[in-house]
Design a protein around this motif. Structure first.
Motif, PDB file in Angstrom:
ATOM      1  N   GLY A 135       1.010  -1.455   0.008  1.00 20.70           N
ATOM      2  CA  GLY A 135      -0.177  -0.101   0.012  1.00 20.70           C
ATOM      3  C   GLY A 135       0.821   1.303  -0.037  1.00 20.70           C
ATOM      4  O   GLY A 135       0.382   2.307   0.018  1.00 20.70           O
ATOM      5  N   LYS A 136       2.136   1.337   0.038  1.00 21.04           N
ATOM      6  CA  LYS A 136       3.034   2.571   0.114  1.00 21.04           C
ATOM      7  C   LYS A 136       3.861   2.330  -1.086  1.00 21.04           C
ATOM      8  O   LYS A 136       4.974   3.318  -1.104  1.00 21.04           O
ATOM      9  N   GLY A 137       4.070   1.436  -2.094  1.00 22.70           N
ATOM     10  CA  GLY A 137       4.972   1.535  -3.122  1.00 22.70           C
ATOM     11  C   GLY A 137       6.153   0.649  -2.553  1.00 22.70           C
ATOM     12  O   GLY A 137       6.155  -0.320  -1.901  1.00 22.70           O
ATOM     13  N   ASN A 229       8.637  14.157  -3.563  1.00 26.97           N
ATOM     14  CA  ASN A 229      10.093  13.572  -2.673  1.00 26.97           C
ATOM     15  C   ASN A 229      10.963  14.594  -2.207  1.00 26.97           C
ATOM     16  O   ASN A 229      11.932  14.138  -1.559  1.00 26.97           O
ATOM     17  N   SER A 262      14.854   9.696  -0.270  1.00 21.11           N
ATOM     18  CA  SER A 262      13.394  10.155  -0.753  1.00 21.11           C
ATOM     19  C   SER A 262      12.397   9.141  -0.864  1.00 21.11           C
ATOM     20  O   SER A 262      11.410   8.888  -1.175  1.00 21.11           O
ATOM     21  N   GLN A 321      -3.398   8.002   2.697  1.00 17.27           N
ATOM     22  CA  GLN A 321      -4.212   8.100   4.217  1.00 17.27           C
ATOM     23  C   GLN A 321      -3.338   7.558   5.043  1.00 17.27           C
ATOM     24  O   GLN A 321      -2.843   6.366   5.121  1.00 17.27           O
TER      25      GLN A 321
HETATM   26  C1  LIG Z   1       8.776  10.343  -0.968  1.00 19.51           C
HETATM   27  S1  LIG Z   1       7.827   8.908  -1.609  1.00 19.51           S
HETATM   28  C2  LIG Z   1       8.023   7.744  -0.579  1.00 19.51           C
HETATM   29  C3  LIG Z   1       8.699   6.696  -1.181  1.00 19.51           C
HETATM   30  C4  LIG Z   1       7.728   5.538  -2.010  1.00 19.51           C
HETATM   31  N1  LIG Z   1       7.025   4.937  -1.271  1.00 19.51           N
HETATM   32  C5  LIG Z   1       8.344   4.955  -3.289  1.00 19.51           C
HETATM   33  O1  LIG Z   1       8.057   3.712  -3.508  1.00 19.51           O
HETATM   34  O2  LIG Z   1       9.395   5.344  -3.764  1.00 19.51           O
HETATM   35  C6  LIG Z   1       6.166   9.436  -0.971  1.00 19.51           C
HETATM   36  C7  LIG Z   1       4.990   8.638  -1.628  1.00 19.51           C
HETATM   37  O3  LIG Z   1       4.986   7.325  -0.824  1.00 19.51           O
HETATM   38  C8  LIG Z   1       3.748   6.786  -0.561  1.00 19.51           C
HETATM   39  N2  LIG Z   1       3.697   6.869   0.864  1.00 19.51           N
HETATM   40  C9  LIG Z   1       4.637   7.537   1.857  1.00 19.51           C
HETATM   41  N3  LIG Z   1       4.194   7.550   3.168  1.00 19.51           N
HETATM   42  C10 LIG Z   1       3.079   6.524   3.026  1.00 19.51           C
HETATM   43  C11 LIG Z   1       2.215   6.174   4.154  1.00 19.51           C
HETATM   44  N4  LIG Z   1       2.472   6.302   5.505  1.00 19.51           N
HETATM   45  N5  LIG Z   1       1.202   5.264   3.720  1.00 19.51           N
HETATM   46  C12 LIG Z   1       0.927   5.088   2.303  1.00 19.51           C
HETATM   47  N6  LIG Z   1       1.810   5.575   1.174  1.00 19.51           N
HETATM   48  C13 LIG Z   1       2.663   6.280   1.869  1.00 19.51           C
HETATM   49  C14 LIG Z   1       2.618   7.783  -1.023  1.00 19.51           C
HETATM   50  O4  LIG Z   1       2.423   7.378  -2.421  1.00 19.51           O
HETATM   51  C15 LIG Z   1       3.544   9.157  -1.406  1.00 19.51           C
HETATM   52  O5  LIG Z   1       3.119  10.067  -2.326  1.00 19.51           O
END
Ligand SMILES: C[S@@+](CC[C@H](N)C(=O)[O-])C[C@H]1O[C@@H](n2cnc3c(N)ncnc32)[C@H](O)[C@@H]1O
Length: 427
Positions: A135-137, A229, A262, A321
């Protein structure tokens, strides 16, 4: 490099990376303020109104050592910091370098920083990995047990640009505010593309792999990645902007994108925090508490003192969220946060209770924790207890990322406490 060097045939034959560019419109165009960046799904995102003329930026090579006062107001400068030669590669320079878009006076400030550019301070070993996280990538995870205050990552950013920029847009009379904002994003992308093209191919590849939560609001691909980022850099203030404008429009604040840092996901109870170190021109990521092996490393993207509903509002541009423990139980955590952060510290006992409550709330990386440690240290001095005072000074000094750490370093043993102004005052 000497002034005038750039006009010589020798210079043209061997263009080095320390040759900076400046960007400006071809003829004076009244600079316009940001209308306010939109996010989410914006109707007609990315379309240009009929008759809109793209601003043609003029780029000029300049002497990289020219003083800031020779540049016209509003000039921004593409510069590589620390400066490297054209054939530089990440293999040859593992400390790396940053493609920057800077106000000329900020470049002067960087070059005048004592010790700049110092080599990176490397952690004793690599203690993290990049892995998918549901759910967060992707996210970063610890590969070892990490202790509070340990340095986990030290890296130079790929890019550094102003968080607020004057963007010249030739507005047409019939343009709506929405269209004006879209054109600012469009013009901003043109400027960022010049910066992106200066990146080493390996850095370009790392940059485009990063997340982009601004794909449907009219941000170009480079601006979208920067908005998703970017980490704020506040230490490049030259006093050019009044405090009010810094706060309201983020004037004078820079935003930097990193290959590794990032990748950190957000939590409202983060287990790490970061700090930009000017002499090494790098971000340093520290553990704010002990971290177990395989735990996800997190930072906070926002201020953490506000209630959960306001924090969620601040996170909206990132498009997720938050499901951290504090956001899952807001009725408890909102009260817990507000009360521990505002608790007064009239004596040492209350100071220690406050520190414990902040830890319980998962906010020990923040300023209030450092400030409370400092107050407890000073109360110990007031009580004539040099031994305890030095213990709290040591704890503060270990928090390298905090503003109070530097001063505390001078008082980490009981004898040194005797030279503290408060000790001298009481004796
Ligand atoms: C700075 S990037 C963090 C790294 C990113 N997850 C990646 O795959 O490279 C920020 C993005 O990560 C995801 N993300 C960061 N924190 C999150 C969280 N607590 N829950 C869900 N998605 C999150 C969101 O899609 C956000 O726009």
């Amino acid at each position: 490099m000497k002034k005038g060097f750039l006009n010589s045939g020798k210079a043209k034959a061997k263009l080095s990376k320390d040759t900076d560019l400046i960007a400006g419109p071809p003829k004076p165009v009244r600079p316009t303020e940001h209308i306010g960046l939109r996010y989410g799904v914006v109707e007609n995102a990315g379309t240009r109104p009929e008759g809109y003329e793209t601003q043609k930026l003029v780029h000029r090579e300049i002497d990289p050592l020219a003083p800031p006062e020779v540049f016209e107001e509003g000039t921004t400068m593409y510069t590589t910091q620390p400066s490297v030669t054209m054939d530089a590669s990440p293999a040859k320079f593992p400390d790396g370098w940053t493609e920057c878009l800077l106000d000329p006076d900020v470049k002067a400030l960087i070059l005048a920083t004592p010790g700049f550019p110092s080599p990176l301070i490397r952690p004793s070993s690599c203690k993290y990995r990049l892995s998918p996280t549901p759910g967060k990538g992707h996210g970063l995870f610890s590969t070892y047990r990490i202790r509070a205050n340990d340095l986990i990552i030290c890296e130079r950013p790929l890019t550094l640009v102003p968080a607020w920029m004057r963007i010249s847009v030739r507005f047409l009379r019939e343009m709506t505010d929405q269209e004006k904002a879209q054109m600012q994003l469009y013009e901003w992308e043109q400027q960022l593309k010049v910066l992106f093209d200066r990146l080493h191919p390996d850095y370009q590849a790392a940059f485009v792999k990063l997340a982009n939560s601004h794909q449907r609001d009219g941000s170009g691909p480079i601006a979208g990645i920067m908005r998703t980022n970017g980490l704020g850099v506040k230490c490049l203030q030259t006093g050019r902007y009044p405090e009010e404008e810094q706060r309201k429009y983020r004037k004078g604040i820079y935003t930097a994108v990193c290959k590794e840092i990032s990748r950190l996901n957000h939590s409202c109870c983060p287990n790490t925090t970061w700090h930009f170190d000017l002499p090494t021109f790098s971000f340093q990521l520290f553990a704010t508490r002990d971290i177990a092996k395989d735990e996800e490393l997190t930072i906070s993207y926002i201020g953490l003192g506000e209630p959960a509903k306001d924090r969620q509002l601040a996170l909206e541009p990132y498009g997720f969220q938050c499901t951290c423990p504090a956001c899952l139980a807001p009725s408890f955590s909102d009260v817990q946060r507000a009360s521990c952060l505002s608790m007064p510290v009239p004596n040492i006992g209350d100071g220690l209770i406050k520190l414990a409550l902040i830890e319980e709330a998962g906010l020990q990386g923040g300023n209030t924790y450092s400030k409370t440690l400092k107050i407890v240290m000073e109360l110990c001095i007031g009580a004539g207890d040099a031994e305890s005072a030095s213990t709290y000074a040591k704890k503060l000094a270990n928090r390298v990322w905090s503003a109070e750490a530097n001063e505390a370093r001078a008082y980490t043993n009981p004898t040194a406490i005797h030279s503290h102004p408060l000790w001298i005052e009481r004796t």
